[in-house]
Design a protein around this motif. Structure first.
Motif, mmCIF file in Angstrom:
data_model
loop_
_atom_site.group_PDB
_atom_site.id
_atom_site.type_symbol
_atom_site.label_atom_id
_atom_site.label_comp_id
_atom_site.label_asym_id
_atom_site.label_seq_id
_atom_site.Cartn_x
_atom_site.Cartn_y
_atom_site.Cartn_z
ATOM 1 N N ARG A 122 0.856 -1.179 0.000
ATOM 2 C CA ARG A 122 0.000 0.000 0.000
ATOM 3 C C ARG A 122 0.895 1.233 0.000
ATOM 4 O O ARG A 122 1.911 1.283 0.706
ATOM 5 C CB ARG A 122 -0.896 0.014 1.250
ATOM 6 N N GLN A 123 0.490 2.218 -0.786
ATOM 7 C CA GLN A 123 1.212 3.480 -0.814
ATOM 8 C C GLN A 123 0.208 4.596 -0.601
ATOM 9 O O GLN A 123 -0.556 4.954 -1.513
ATOM 10 C CB GLN A 123 1.964 3.673 -2.129
ATOM 11 N N GLN A 124 0.199 5.128 0.590
ATOM 12 C CA GLN A 124 -0.708 6.232 0.903
ATOM 13 C C GLN A 124 -0.171 7.520 0.294
ATOM 14 O O GLN A 124 1.028 7.625 0.013
ATOM 15 C CB GLN A 124 -0.901 6.333 2.414
ATOM 16 N N ASP A 175 -8.716 4.190 3.691
ATOM 17 C CA ASP A 175 -8.205 3.163 2.790
ATOM 18 C C ASP A 175 -7.852 3.723 1.418
ATOM 19 O O ASP A 175 -7.347 2.988 0.556
ATOM 20 C CB ASP A 175 -9.243 2.040 2.620
ATOM 21 N N SER A 232 -5.742 4.863 -1.206
ATOM 22 C CA SER A 232 -4.306 4.627 -1.398
ATOM 23 C C SER A 232 -4.086 4.061 -2.789
ATOM 24 O O SER A 232 -5.038 3.753 -3.504
ATOM 25 C CB SER A 232 -3.772 3.599 -0.392
ATOM 26 N N TYR A 283 -2.639 0.660 -4.325
ATOM 27 C CA TYR A 283 -2.316 -0.702 -3.933
ATOM 28 C C TYR A 283 -1.493 -1.322 -5.066
ATOM 29 O O TYR A 283 -1.881 -1.295 -6.225
ATOM 30 C CB TYR A 283 -3.589 -1.499 -3.651
ATOM 31 N N ARG A 290 -5.225 2.690 -8.009
ATOM 32 C CA ARG A 290 -5.486 3.872 -7.183
ATOM 33 C C ARG A 290 -6.922 3.844 -6.703
ATOM 34 O O ARG A 290 -7.855 3.911 -7.509
ATOM 35 C CB ARG A 290 -5.212 5.146 -7.975
#
Lengths: 109, 111
Positions: free
Chosen positions: B36-38, B87, B89, B91, B107
């Motif tokens: 995950r990249q917030q 949530d 983010s 992925y 996204r």
């Protein structure tokens, strides 16, 4: 605790101004260190893998080096198209992969 | 190298719903990873998905929230369940083939 720290968080360079990005790590059982480039809205693009201290790899204007505690990504005479976020990740014992926070590079013409 | 395709590339979802992200690889791989990249952040590993065994989740991530399937050596899915705005983010699916390769990401925006 396994940690990967990148510095600086952000870097602004003039076109042609060479510099280095740092990735320092404290992990157990290093298996490899990866460098990636990430453009906005895209997945990370693989650049290099380094496996042992003293190893160096080059690709165009980029050169990656590795010591027992850190890795450097040297950028020689950067161009505006080199602007991106550069990520390092460490593959270590237990098949764990830990990413650093990234360095946002902006190269101005 | 590996070619990794993720679907959907982006989606906008309502709070409380669930979304399944698919990851297809062009070669057989043992280890697949979901990250995950917030916004504005680096990548955080959610889980490792090995074919033939249950996924291994990292601290802070649980199977009920992020169920993963790995039916064969070229495919995996990640479901984000009962979504909330937190949530939202990107992925990312990745595979280890000597080097670690990534898909383009999915996204997700939760309203």
């Amino acid at each position: 605790e396994d940690q990967v720290t990148q510095s600086p968080e952000a870097l602004r360079l003039q076109e042609g101004e060479s510099s280095s990005l740092n990735c320092s790590y404290t992990v157990s059982g290093l298996r490899g260190l990866f460098w990636y480039r990430q453009d906005p809205g895209k997945g990370p693009e693989f650049l290099f893998t380094l496996y042992s201290a003293g190893e160096e790899k080059e690709k165009e204007r980029l050169k990656a080096t590795l010591t027992k505690k850190e890795s450097f990504l040297h950028i020689t005479a950067p161009k505006p198209e080199d602007s991106a976020t550069y990520l390092c990740a460490v593959h270590h014992a237990g098949n764990m992969l830990t990413f650093g926070g990234g360095t946002r590079l902006m190269v101005k013409p | 190298s590996a070619v990794i395709s993720q679907k959907p590339s982006r989606d906008i979802c309502q709070r409380g719903t669930s979304l399944t992200i698919q990851c297809q690889v062009d070669s057989q791989v043992t280890m697949m990873f979901w990250y995950r990249q917030q916004p504005g952040q680096s990548l955080t590993l959610i889980a490792t998905a090995n074919q033939g065994s249950e996924a291994t989740y990292e601290s802070g991530f649980v199977i009920d929230k992020f169920p993963i399937s790995r039916p064969n050596l070229t495919f995996s899915t990640l479901t984000v369940s009962n979504m909330s705005p937190e949530d939202s983010s990107i992925y990312l699916c990745s595979v280890l083939l000597g080097e670690l390769f990534f898909g383009e990401g999915s996204r997700l925006t939760v309203l």
